[in-house]
Motif scaffolding. Structure first.
Motif, PDB file in Angstrom:
ATOM      1  N   THR A  33       0.817  -1.211   0.000  1.00 15.91           N
ATOM      2  CA  THR A  33       0.000   0.000   0.000  1.00 15.91           C
ATOM      3  C   THR A  33       0.851   1.262   0.000  1.00 15.91           C
ATOM      4  O   THR A  33       0.331   2.357  -0.093  1.00 15.91           O
ATOM      5  CB  THR A  33      -0.924   0.047   1.237  1.00 15.91           C
ATOM      6  OG1 THR A  33      -0.129   0.201   2.418  1.00 15.91           O
ATOM      7  CG2 THR A  33      -1.753  -1.221   1.352  1.00 15.91           C
ATOM      8  N   ARG A 150      -5.806   3.198  -1.036  1.00 17.91           N
ATOM      9  CA  ARG A 150      -5.898   2.172  -2.075  1.00 17.91           C
ATOM     10  C   ARG A 150      -6.485   0.869  -1.546  1.00 17.91           C
ATOM     11  O   ARG A 150      -6.381  -0.172  -2.187  1.00 17.91           O
ATOM     12  CB  ARG A 150      -4.526   1.934  -2.731  1.00 17.91           C
ATOM     13  CG  ARG A 150      -3.979   3.177  -3.413  1.00 17.91           C
ATOM     14  CD  ARG A 150      -2.640   2.930  -4.038  1.00 17.91           C
ATOM     15  NE  ARG A 150      -1.570   2.763  -3.075  1.00 17.91           N
ATOM     16  CZ  ARG A 150      -0.966   3.763  -2.458  1.00 17.91           C
ATOM     17  NH1 ARG A 150      -1.333   5.009  -2.688  1.00 17.91           N
ATOM     18  NH2 ARG A 150       0.011   3.537  -1.609  1.00 17.91           N
ATOM     19  N   TYR A 254      -2.078  -1.625  -6.800  1.00 25.20           N
ATOM     20  CA  TYR A 254      -3.341  -0.936  -7.065  1.00 25.20           C
ATOM     21  C   TYR A 254      -3.123   0.026  -8.212  1.00 25.20           C
ATOM     22  O   TYR A 254      -2.126   0.745  -8.246  1.00 25.20           O
ATOM     23  CB  TYR A 254      -3.821  -0.208  -5.804  1.00 25.20           C
ATOM     24  CG  TYR A 254      -4.099  -1.156  -4.659  1.00 25.20           C
ATOM     25  CD1 TYR A 254      -5.381  -1.636  -4.439  1.00 25.20           C
ATOM     26  CD2 TYR A 254      -3.070  -1.592  -3.835  1.00 25.20           C
ATOM     27  CE1 TYR A 254      -5.633  -2.528  -3.407  1.00 25.20           C
ATOM     28  CE2 TYR A 254      -3.314  -2.488  -2.800  1.00 25.20           C
ATOM     29  CZ  TYR A 254      -4.597  -2.951  -2.586  1.00 25.20           C
ATOM     30  OH  TYR A 254      -4.845  -3.832  -1.577  1.00 25.20           O
ATOM     31  N   GLN A 256      -5.008   2.600 -11.481  1.00 22.33           N
ATOM     32  CA  GLN A 256      -6.190   3.262 -12.013  1.00 22.33           C
ATOM     33  C   GLN A 256      -6.911   2.298 -12.945  1.00 22.33           C
ATOM     34  O   GLN A 256      -6.290   1.631 -13.775  1.00 22.33           O
ATOM     35  CB  GLN A 256      -5.808   4.524 -12.784  1.00 22.33           C
ATOM     36  CG  GLN A 256      -7.011   5.259 -13.373  1.00 22.33           C
ATOM     37  CD  GLN A 256      -6.589   6.415 -14.254  1.00 22.33           C
ATOM     38  OE1 GLN A 256      -5.429   6.528 -14.635  1.00 22.33           O
ATOM     39  NE2 GLN A 256      -7.531   7.272 -14.612  1.00 22.33           N
ATOM     40  N   ASP A 291     -12.380   4.987  -4.647  1.00 21.27           N
ATOM     41  CA  ASP A 291     -11.679   5.233  -3.391  1.00 21.27           C
ATOM     42  C   ASP A 291     -11.448   6.733  -3.266  1.00 21.27           C
ATOM     43  O   ASP A 291     -10.737   7.323  -4.074  1.00 21.27           O
ATOM     44  CB  ASP A 291     -10.334   4.488  -3.390  1.00 21.27           C
ATOM     45  CG  ASP A 291      -9.619   4.562  -2.044  1.00 21.27           C
ATOM     46  OD1 ASP A 291      -9.861   5.522  -1.295  1.00 21.27           O
ATOM     47  OD2 ASP A 291      -8.807   3.665  -1.757  1.00 21.27           O
ATOM     48  N   PHE A 294      -7.737   7.667  -3.275  1.00 20.96           N
ATOM     49  CA  PHE A 294      -6.894   7.264  -4.401  1.00 20.96           C
ATOM     50  C   PHE A 294      -6.951   8.399  -5.408  1.00 20.96           C
ATOM     51  O   PHE A 294      -8.038   8.840  -5.797  1.00 20.96           O
ATOM     52  CB  PHE A 294      -7.411   5.962  -5.014  1.00 20.96           C
ATOM     53  CG  PHE A 294      -6.591   5.455  -6.175  1.00 20.96           C
ATOM     54  CD1 PHE A 294      -5.258   5.124  -6.010  1.00 20.96           C
ATOM     55  CD2 PHE A 294      -7.170   5.302  -7.428  1.00 20.96           C
ATOM     56  CE1 PHE A 294      -4.513   4.651  -7.077  1.00 20.96           C
ATOM     57  CE2 PHE A 294      -6.433   4.826  -8.500  1.00 20.96           C
ATOM     58  CZ  PHE A 294      -5.099   4.501  -8.332  1.00 20.96           C
ATOM     59  N   MET A 299     -10.386   2.569  -9.037  1.00 20.65           N
ATOM     60  CA  MET A 299      -9.187   1.797  -8.739  1.00 20.65           C
ATOM     61  C   MET A 299      -9.439   0.307  -8.932  1.00 20.65           C
ATOM     62  O   MET A 299     -10.547  -0.187  -8.743  1.00 20.65           O
ATOM     63  CB  MET A 299      -8.783   2.062  -7.288  1.00 20.65           C
ATOM     64  CG  MET A 299      -7.558   1.358  -6.794  1.00 20.65           C
ATOM     65  SD  MET A 299      -7.482   1.435  -4.987  1.00 20.65           S
ATOM     66  CE  MET A 299      -8.839   0.351  -4.565  1.00 20.65           C
ATOM     67  N   HIS A 301      -7.434  -3.605  -8.104  1.00 23.11           N
ATOM     68  CA  HIS A 301      -6.360  -4.338  -7.423  1.00 23.11           C
ATOM     69  C   HIS A 301      -5.916  -5.440  -8.370  1.00 23.11           C
ATOM     70  O   HIS A 301      -6.715  -6.300  -8.749  1.00 23.11           O
ATOM     71  CB  HIS A 301      -6.897  -4.927  -6.118  1.00 23.11           C
ATOM     72  CG  HIS A 301      -5.852  -5.595  -5.289  1.00 23.11           C
ATOM     73  ND1 HIS A 301      -6.154  -6.443  -4.240  1.00 23.11           N
ATOM     74  CD2 HIS A 301      -4.491  -5.560  -5.339  1.00 23.11           C
ATOM     75  CE1 HIS A 301      -5.044  -6.891  -3.682  1.00 23.11           C
ATOM     76  NE2 HIS A 301      -4.023  -6.372  -4.331  1.00 23.11           N
TER      77      HIS A 301
END
Length: 532
Positions: A33, A150, A254, A256, A291, A294, A299, A301
């Motif tokens: 993170t 994130r 993480y 975009q 998020d 973010f 976002m 993962h």
């Protein structure tokens, strides 16, 4: 599930519980993170000096946790309201941090100042972990450390599991509201801590150790088949290249991405100029989400990366199929987070095979039939073969919905929403609980926006709480928020997903028959009270 005092006491008195309660804030941070290659809470901030008549920009490493702690420790905080005023001040006003330089001159790096220029709310948005940790160090009774950058979806799961109410997140462009959303989170957990008589250190252990271990935050190791392929771009400005050069098969991060991304989807990661090549193939490890903390808001993962033989842009441009794609003709400008055609993925696999790459390592593409339902030729086919069977599975029969309800939108203008649930056709008082618009295809963001605007006009006219869009690709569900309906906030399900009992149950909580009937009863009670 409510907070279980018995389970908590067992944890608190255990060896691992005592260790977690005694941990420093930074020890709770998960490595993936953090900013790439940057120590926790340390950020590069700019400062300026005059040299030979010119303004020179320099960069210095600033420990935000340490500097915010120093700044906040000077303030007297005796209640939560005063704490919230301090956080708001940090976001709105310019906070100077001293810079030590070798020349002995005094410099400062300015932080915050969104009140004068909204773009500077991003200082708080992108550094909420360091800001909140510093405030927690200075006043632990009134601030929690927010260590979910994130990972907002994980915070939502914790709150849902333990019945902690969170307010709706602001929209993407609401910079100040996004920066100040921490106040809502902080107040929710402050009240939770007081209710259950936890110390600040115990709350930290609850949030970052106990809670994640007591509900299913980890998905099954085996990913489901992909539903779509997405194109993502990394750039030099965000140090993406430095990170991508170090990845291995176990890496996850993480990025975009698109809110419609489903767990298991394929992510094609392209390196922008000056590299300008397709770098790797990833898988989505979770659903796409918004998020507030973010920078790019939407976002995904991603993990399970496969480094491929790089494919330069020139190969895309000269390829007989991919060279015709609008995204390629635009040199991939503005295409990050957009869907990539299955035929294009097949072409990429072919190019890699020609370069000697072992294509057996690559994930199989989505089943074509999931995007092109056999026998569908028009919008009416979507209604009869997809939407109406779904409504029946949600408990409705043909008498429960109104198709093409006449709605007067202006003096002489009459419109007909495709499907209305919980509708009241009484002339002059037409209303609905949910409005559903059907389209044959919705394949682009432009088509999605146009369909959303049309459905939204019906929903507002009928005072509906839910609007939905149905097309061959799937179902988009938008729920009314405190600020109305937002194109940025929706739930998307493919028709394949909607055959699963758990997914069907999830959807039924929004547009199922019992949900609609409860909304009708509430509407009727409101009308009766108005007549009294």
């Amino acid at each position: 599930m409510e907070f279980n005092r018995f389970l908590w006491n067992l944890y608190r008195n255990s060896r691992e519980g005592r260790a977690a309660i005694g941990q420093n804030v930074a020890e709770f941070i998960e490595p993936d993170t953090l900013s790439f290659g940057v120590e926790a809470f340390v950020r590069q901030l700019s400062y300026y000096e005059m040299s030979n008549g010119e303004v020179m920009e320099h960069w210095a490493e600033v420990n935000l946790r340490q500097e915010i702690k120093k700044y906040a420790a000077k303030q007297v905080i005796t209640c939560l309201d005063e704490a919230e005023k301090l956080f708001t001040h940090i976001a709105d006003e310019v906070i100077p941090f001293p810079i030590d330089n070798d020349d002995g001159k005094g410099y400062r790096a300015d932080f915050g100042g969104g009140k004068d220029d909204p773009k500077y709310y991003s200082d708080v948005i992108t550094n909420i972990d360091g800001v909140s940790a510093g405030l927690h160090d200075a006043h632990p009774e009134f601030f929690i450390p927010y260590l979910f950058p994130r990972r907002f979806n994980q915070l939502q799961k914790i709150c849902h599991f333990f019945d902690i109410a969170l307010s709706e997140i602001p929209g993407k462009l609401q910079q100040r509201e996004r920066a100040l959303y921490y106040l809502h989170v902080n107040r929710a957990f402050y009240n939770f801590r007081k209710t259950h008589e936890l110390s600040p250190q115990e709350l930290n252990a609850f949030l970052y150790d106990f809670a994640p271990k007591n509900f299913a935050t980890k998905e099954l190791r085996e990913l489901p088949p992909p539903s779509r392929i997405w194109f993502s771009i990394g750039g030099v400005e965000n140090n993406d290249f430095d990170y991508l050069d170090t990845i291995n098969k176990d890496s996850s991060t993480y990025w975009q991405g698109n809110l419609e991304t489903r767990r298991g989807d394929i992510i094609l990661l392209y390196c922008a100029s000056p590299k300008s090549h397709l770098h790797s193939v990833w898988r989505a490890l979770d659903e796409g989400c918004n998020d507030p903390y973010f920078y790019y808001y939407s976002m995904i993962h991603v993990g399970n990366p496969i480094k491929i033989t790089p494919i330069p842009f020139a190969e895309f441009a000269k390829h007989p199929l991919m060279g015709t794609f609008p995204s390629v003709r635009a040199h991939f400008q503005g295409t990050s987070g957009k869907a990539f055609p299955i035929l294009g993925y097949a072409a990429i696999v072919e190019l890699l095979q020609q370069r000697g790459f072992d294509i057996s390592l690559l994930p199989s593409p989505p089943a074509v039939e999931e995007f092109s339902v056999a026998g569908l030729e028009n919008e009416r086919g979507v209604e009869l073969k997809l939407l109406e069977p779904l409504l029946r599975n949600l408990g409705f029969d043909g008498m429960d919905w109104i198709r093409q309800l006449p709605v007067r939108m202006g003096r002489r203008e009459r419109n007909y929403p495709d499907y209305v649930l919980g509708g009241d056709p009484l002339h002059g008082e037409e209303s609905a609980v949910a409005v559903i618009e059907c389209k044959f295809d919705i394949n682009t963001n432009k088509e999605l926006k146009e369909s959303f605007v049309q459905a939204k006009s019906y929903a507002l006219r009928l005072q509906a709480k839910v609007l939905a869009l149905a097309a061959r690709r799937g179902l988009w569900i938008f729920q009314e928020r405190s600020d109305g309906f937002s194109i940025d906030h929706f739930t998307f399900k493919t028709w394949g997903e909607l055959t699963h009992p758990d997914i069907l149950h999830e959807v039924s909580l929004t547009i199922g028959k019992r949900t609609i009937e409860a909304a009708i009863a509430q509407r009727n009670r409101k009308r009766i009270n108005q007549l009294k």
